[in-house]
Each structure stands twice: as C-alpha cells, then as structure tokens.
Write a protein that holds these residues in place. Structure first.
Motif, mmCIF file in Angstrom:
data_model
loop_
_atom_site.group_PDB
_atom_site.id
_atom_site.type_symbol
_atom_site.label_atom_id
_atom_site.label_comp_id
_atom_site.label_asym_id
_atom_site.label_seq_id
_atom_site.Cartn_x
_atom_site.Cartn_y
_atom_site.Cartn_z
ATOM 1 N N PRO A 234 -39.319 -3.872 -15.843
ATOM 2 C CA PRO A 234 -37.879 -3.851 -15.546
ATOM 3 C C PRO A 234 -37.074 -3.865 -16.851
ATOM 4 O O PRO A 234 -37.295 -4.714 -17.695
ATOM 5 N N THR A 235 -36.177 -2.907 -16.986
ATOM 6 C CA THR A 235 -35.403 -2.809 -18.233
ATOM 7 C C THR A 235 -33.898 -2.839 -18.001
ATOM 8 O O THR A 235 -33.139 -2.900 -18.966
ATOM 9 N N ILE A 236 -33.473 -2.766 -16.746
ATOM 10 C CA ILE A 236 -32.045 -2.754 -16.413
ATOM 11 C C ILE A 236 -31.804 -3.817 -15.351
ATOM 12 O O ILE A 236 -32.624 -4.005 -14.454
ATOM 13 N N LYS A 237 -30.675 -4.488 -15.429
ATOM 14 C CA LYS A 237 -30.314 -5.448 -14.382
ATOM 15 C C LYS A 237 -29.506 -4.706 -13.320
ATOM 16 O O LYS A 237 -28.562 -4.004 -13.633
ATOM 17 N N MET A 238 -29.926 -4.879 -12.060
ATOM 18 C CA MET A 238 -29.230 -4.249 -10.935
ATOM 19 C C MET A 238 -28.803 -5.360 -9.983
ATOM 20 O O MET A 238 -29.605 -6.207 -9.613
ATOM 21 N N SER A 239 -27.546 -5.332 -9.594
ATOM 22 C CA SER A 239 -26.999 -6.329 -8.680
ATOM 23 C C SER A 239 -26.574 -5.638 -7.387
ATOM 24 O O SER A 239 -25.840 -4.651 -7.427
ATOM 25 N N ILE A 240 -27.047 -6.154 -6.249
ATOM 26 C CA ILE A 240 -26.722 -5.578 -4.946
ATOM 27 C C ILE A 240 -26.075 -6.654 -4.089
ATOM 28 O O ILE A 240 -26.631 -7.743 -3.935
ATOM 29 N N THR B 230 -24.315 -3.552 7.818
ATOM 30 C CA THR B 230 -23.882 -2.319 8.484
ATOM 31 C C THR B 230 -23.055 -1.414 7.571
ATOM 32 O O THR B 230 -22.926 -0.226 7.842
ATOM 33 N N VAL B 231 -22.506 -1.968 6.513
ATOM 34 C CA VAL B 231 -21.722 -1.183 5.546
ATOM 35 C C VAL B 231 -22.527 -1.115 4.259
ATOM 36 O O VAL B 231 -23.136 -2.114 3.848
ATOM 37 N N LYS B 232 -22.537 0.054 3.615
ATOM 38 C CA LYS B 232 -23.346 0.182 2.396
ATOM 39 C C LYS B 232 -22.940 -0.878 1.378
ATOM 40 O O LYS B 232 -21.767 -1.238 1.265
ATOM 41 N N PRO B 233 -23.920 -1.368 0.633
ATOM 42 C CA PRO B 233 -23.650 -2.447 -0.316
ATOM 43 C C PRO B 233 -22.999 -1.946 -1.601
ATOM 44 O O PRO B 233 -22.983 -0.757 -1.878
ATOM 45 N N ARG B 234 -22.513 -2.898 -2.359
ATOM 46 C CA ARG B 234 -22.047 -2.602 -3.722
ATOM 47 C C ARG B 234 -23.272 -2.739 -4.625
ATOM 48 O O ARG B 234 -23.957 -3.767 -4.596
#
Length: 172
Positions: free
Chosen positions: A23-29, A48-52
C-alpha cells in the motif's frame, strides 16, 4: 505495511480478489460521514448512495482508478458467480476525490441476499489518463484480469466492508 494488509489477508480479500501488494496511497471512504474500515459491517440501507472516496496521495498529475466489487456472489459459501462489479471511476487526480474522476460504471447499491458479503474498494494507479476500458458486464468480473487488461500495476490501496441482507426489523 504488514499491519495495513493484515485485515485484507484475514478477510480473504488478498487471495480471493487481490494478490499481495505494497500500500502506497491512503484512501478514505465514507458513507454519510461514516468511515469504512476493513471488516466493519454496514447495513445495505446505509450504503444506498455512492460514498465519498478521497485519494490522499500522489499529485494532480497522477491518476487513479477505483473499482468496487462483491466477491461473494451469490453467497459466500459458494461464490460461483464471483465477482460482481459495483462501481468503476477512472482518471481520479491524486489529492482529490472520486467526484473529480470519470465514472465509467455507475454505482450499484449492494444487495446481498445470502450470507455476509464483502464489498471491496481497490485503488490502482494509472500510467496515464483515459486508458481504462469499460468492462462488458458486471457479472463474473475479475479485478486481477481488469488490472492486467488495462495496464494497471498492483493496487496502491484497498479497503472492504461486510454487509448482509437486512430484515424489516433491522431497517426501523
């Protein structure tokens, strides 16, 4: 690095969906301000709604592809339809979020019918913009094959959550 991958190994995301990767990038969902953490359970009614999806790394000249998939179709004990594609966004500039990318497969609401399903978000770094082809079908999707066909390297980040069918009482 091993601590970041450990939940992906325990949850069998590494193996069923992905090969080991650094893992080289931080991803926040986040769904409705609730952050997705590996292995946490979310109710289908809350997704039900796409995440950020925020890409916290790279720069505006680097581009990423986000894939969301369900490897447990139709059920985790016999996933003979593995994987079900739920979402693809390409050309996401580094340090931004998925709204700045190009949605090539629209978000499909998770609807697990049998057992507890894993819903996996994988982030790949692209070599250049507008190089990702849209898959023909959501069914029998294969994340590894998709990455190979689109000249994407190993993932740079991944996270998953669990969900199962909600009873009417749970939705109240």
């Amino acid at each position: 690095m091993a601590r970041i991958l450990e939940p992906l190994v325990v949850g069998r995301v590494i193996g069923d969906v992905l090969d080991p990767f650094p893992p080289t990038i931080k991803m926040s969902i986040t769904y409705n301000n609730k952050q997705v953490c590996n292995g946490y359970e979310l109710y289908p009614s809350s997704v039900t709604v796409k995440p950020r999806v925020e890409v916290q790394g790279g720069d505006l000249r680097s581009f990423f592809t986000l894939v969301m998939t369900d490897p447990d179709v139709p059920g985790p004990s016999d996933p003979y339809l593995r994987e079900r594609l739920h979402w693809i966004v390409t050309d996401i500039p580094g340090t931004t979020d998925a709204t700045f990318g190009r949605e090539v497969v629209s978000y499909e609401i998770p609807k697990p019918n049998i057992g507890i399903h894993r819903f996996v978000f994988v982030l790949f770094k692209q070599k250049r913009r507008q190089t990702v082809n849209t898959p023909n079908s959501r069914d029998h999707f294969n994340t590894r094959r998709f990455a190979a066909e689109n000249d994407l390297d190993l993932p740079v980040a991944a996270v998953f959550f669990n969900a199962q069918r909600e009873t009417a009482a749970r939705r109240r």
